[in-house]
Design a protein around this motif. Structure first.
Motif, PDB file in Angstrom:
ATOM      1  N   PRO A  90       0.799  -1.229   0.000  1.00  0.00           N
ATOM      2  CA  PRO A  90       0.000   0.000   0.000  1.00  0.00           C
ATOM      3  C   PRO A  90       0.833   1.281   0.000  1.00  0.00           C
ATOM      4  N   SER A  91       2.111   1.200   0.310  1.00  0.00           N
ATOM      5  CA  SER A  91       2.935   2.410   0.327  1.00  0.00           C
ATOM      6  C   SER A  91       3.094   3.015  -1.070  1.00  0.00           C
ATOM      7  N   ILE A  92       2.784   2.248  -2.123  1.00  0.00           N
ATOM      8  CA  ILE A  92       2.874   2.803  -3.474  1.00  0.00           C
ATOM      9  C   ILE A  92       1.562   3.458  -3.915  1.00  0.00           C
ATOM     10  N   CYS A  93       0.561   3.428  -3.053  1.00  0.00           N
ATOM     11  CA  CYS A  93      -0.731   4.060  -3.375  1.00  0.00           C
ATOM     12  C   CYS A  93      -0.665   5.551  -3.023  1.00  0.00           C
ATOM     13  N   THR A  94       0.018   6.307  -3.859  1.00  0.00           N
ATOM     14  CA  THR A  94       0.184   7.738  -3.661  1.00  0.00           C
ATOM     15  C   THR A  94      -0.483   8.500  -4.802  1.00  0.00           C
ATOM     16  N   LEU A  95      -0.630   9.800  -4.628  1.00  0.00           N
ATOM     17  CA  LEU A  95      -1.231  10.623  -5.670  1.00  0.00           C
ATOM     18  C   LEU A  95      -0.366  10.619  -6.930  1.00  0.00           C
ATOM     19  N   ASP A  96       0.951  10.711  -6.759  1.00  0.00           N
ATOM     20  CA  ASP A  96       1.840  10.670  -7.926  1.00  0.00           C
ATOM     21  C   ASP A  96       1.677   9.364  -8.688  1.00  0.00           C
ATOM     22  N   ARG A  97       1.601   8.259  -7.966  1.00  0.00           N
ATOM     23  CA  ARG A  97       1.432   6.964  -8.611  1.00  0.00           C
ATOM     24  C   ARG A  97       0.059   6.868  -9.275  1.00  0.00           C
ATOM     25  N   ALA A  98      -0.953   7.468  -8.667  1.00  0.00           N
ATOM     26  CA  ALA A  98      -2.295   7.461  -9.261  1.00  0.00           C
ATOM     27  C   ALA A  98      -2.288   8.173 -10.612  1.00  0.00           C
ATOM     28  N   HIS A  99      -1.554   9.283 -10.713  1.00  0.00           N
ATOM     29  CA  HIS A  99      -1.439   9.989 -12.000  1.00  0.00           C
ATOM     30  C   HIS A  99      -0.773   9.085 -13.044  1.00  0.00           C
ATOM     31  N   ALA A 100       0.301   8.432 -12.660  1.00  0.00           N
ATOM     32  CA  ALA A 100       1.002   7.534 -13.591  1.00  0.00           C
ATOM     33  C   ALA A 100       0.118   6.349 -13.972  1.00  0.00           C
TER      34      ALA A 100
END
Length: 79
Positions: free
Chosen positions: A47-57
């Motif tokens: 879950p640590s990769i569930c960030t806003l930046d990752r959501a954009h990508a």
């Protein structure tokens, strides 16, 4: 700040509708297809990769891989 897995999927869906002018139902269908293909399996595991930046990508990648005709999809069951 990280999000839950479900929040991340919601954010990806929202970003697809906003960035690519895609109807809500079409964006949901894209995300569901990506999820069925295990595109998001790493997110559920870490879950640590569930960030806003990752959501954009992820929104960009899901739109490119699962969108049809410029992101327009038929509604499920239509045909």
């Amino acid at each position: 700040m990280t999000m839950s897995y479900e929040q991340h999927l919601d954010e990806v869906t929202t970003l697809i509708t906003e960035k690519y002018d895609v109807a809500d139902d079409d964006a949901i269908a894209m995300v569901m297809r990506a999820q069925a293909d295990d595109f998001f399996s790493g997110h559920d595991d870490d879950p640590s990769i569930c960030t806003l930046d990752r959501a954009h990508a992820d929104a960009r990648t899901v739109f490119r891989q699962y969108g049809k005709a410029g992101g327009r999809l038929s509604a499920p069951g239509a045909g």
